[in-house]
Scaffold this motif. Structure first.
Motif, PDB file in Angstrom:
ATOM      1  N   THR A   9       9.396  11.781  -4.392  1.00  0.00           N
ATOM      2  CA  THR A   9       9.576  11.521  -2.967  1.00  0.00           C
ATOM      3  C   THR A   9       8.499  12.155  -2.107  1.00  0.00           C
ATOM      4  O   THR A   9       8.382  11.828  -0.932  1.00  0.00           O
ATOM      5  N   GLU A  10       7.714  13.071  -2.682  1.00  0.00           N
ATOM      6  CA  GLU A  10       6.667  13.748  -1.913  1.00  0.00           C
ATOM      7  C   GLU A  10       5.296  13.300  -2.397  1.00  0.00           C
ATOM      8  O   GLU A  10       5.006  13.359  -3.594  1.00  0.00           O
ATOM      9  N   LEU A  11       4.482  12.842  -1.465  1.00  0.00           N
ATOM     10  CA  LEU A  11       3.103  12.474  -1.773  1.00  0.00           C
ATOM     11  C   LEU A  11       2.208  13.629  -1.340  1.00  0.00           C
ATOM     12  O   LEU A  11       2.069  13.898  -0.148  1.00  0.00           O
ATOM     13  N   ARG A  38       2.157   4.218  -2.357  1.00  0.00           N
ATOM     14  CA  ARG A  38       3.376   4.985  -2.047  1.00  0.00           C
ATOM     15  C   ARG A  38       4.551   4.485  -2.880  1.00  0.00           C
ATOM     16  O   ARG A  38       5.338   5.284  -3.402  1.00  0.00           O
ATOM     17  N   TYR A  66       4.905   5.983  -6.378  1.00  0.00           N
ATOM     18  CA  TYR A  66       5.533   7.302  -6.399  1.00  0.00           C
ATOM     19  C   TYR A  66       7.053   7.165  -6.398  1.00  0.00           C
ATOM     20  O   TYR A  66       7.749   7.823  -7.176  1.00  0.00           O
ATOM     21  N   ASP A 106       4.510   9.902   3.263  1.00  0.00           N
ATOM     22  CA  ASP A 106       5.777   9.677   2.580  1.00  0.00           C
ATOM     23  C   ASP A 106       6.961   9.621   3.554  1.00  0.00           C
ATOM     24  O   ASP A 106       8.053   9.215   3.168  1.00  0.00           O
ATOM     25  N   GLN A 107       6.742   9.977   4.814  1.00  0.00           N
ATOM     26  CA  GLN A 107       7.832  10.047   5.787  1.00  0.00           C
ATOM     27  C   GLN A 107       7.661   9.099   6.972  1.00  0.00           C
ATOM     28  O   GLN A 107       8.494   9.095   7.872  1.00  0.00           O
TER      29      GLN A 107
END
Length: 175
Positions: free
Chosen positions: A30-32, A21, A24, A39-40
């Motif tokens: 910011t988005e996987l 993560r 990235y 990612d959140q």
């Protein structure tokens, strides 16, 4: 192509997953993709979510049953990517997301991994879930993604403009 395998997320993979993560984020992303909200969320609650979502009876009410995997290179155990395979479509997924989301870590792109990950995911969808057709969506500007989908037998069904102003392409793959 180096040999890859799907691995269920587990606590033993926590440090490798966090490093995945972080790559990235260092790359300005910011988005996987294919990560089912990794990612959140912190790792432990995310892991619990992925375990619950494996069964229809315990999946979040606003989600569908899904199989989320790390894609690991066998030679060195490195997480190369992630894939989220949804067992069915709800209204949201039928409109925007599809059955399969996948991603490849930035340092491992353009090496053929995405094509292999999607091939493996399609095999899983057919053999383990029993799907006959699979929907996959991507941004039109993401040439790598739509080429990967086409290489795995995808046929473009439609395009639409997403609320973010980007054009989304929706493909179907017959299994």
């Amino acid at each position: 192509m180096e040999k890859l395998k799907f691995m269920w997320p587990c606590m033993e993979l926590r440090s490798k997953a966090l490093e995945y993560r972080e790559e990235y984020l260092r790359n300005g992303e910011t988005e996987l993709h294919g990560a089912a909200l990794f990612d959140q969320m912190d790792y432990a609650p995310w892991l619990e979510l992925t375990v619950r979502n494996r069964r229809a009876e315990t999946a979040r009410p606003d989600w569908v049953q899904s199989s989320t995997f790390f894609v690991v290179r066998e030679r060195d155990g490195r997480i190369i990517g992630m894939v989220d395979i949804r067992h069915r479509l709800n209204d949201f997924l039928a409109a925007f997301g599809g059955h399969i989301g996948y991603g490849v870590r930035p340092s491992e792109r353009r090496k053929g991994y995405a094509t292999e990950i999607l091939r493996m995911a399609l095999t899983y969808a057919r053999r383990e879930i029993g799907l006959k057709r699979v929907m996959i969506a991507c941004y039109k500007e993401n040439e790598g993604s739509w080429r990967t989908i086409l290489a795995n037998g995808g046929r473009l069904e439609r395009e639409f403009v997403h609320t973010d102003g980007k054009t989304v392409q929706v493909y179907w793959v017959e299994l």
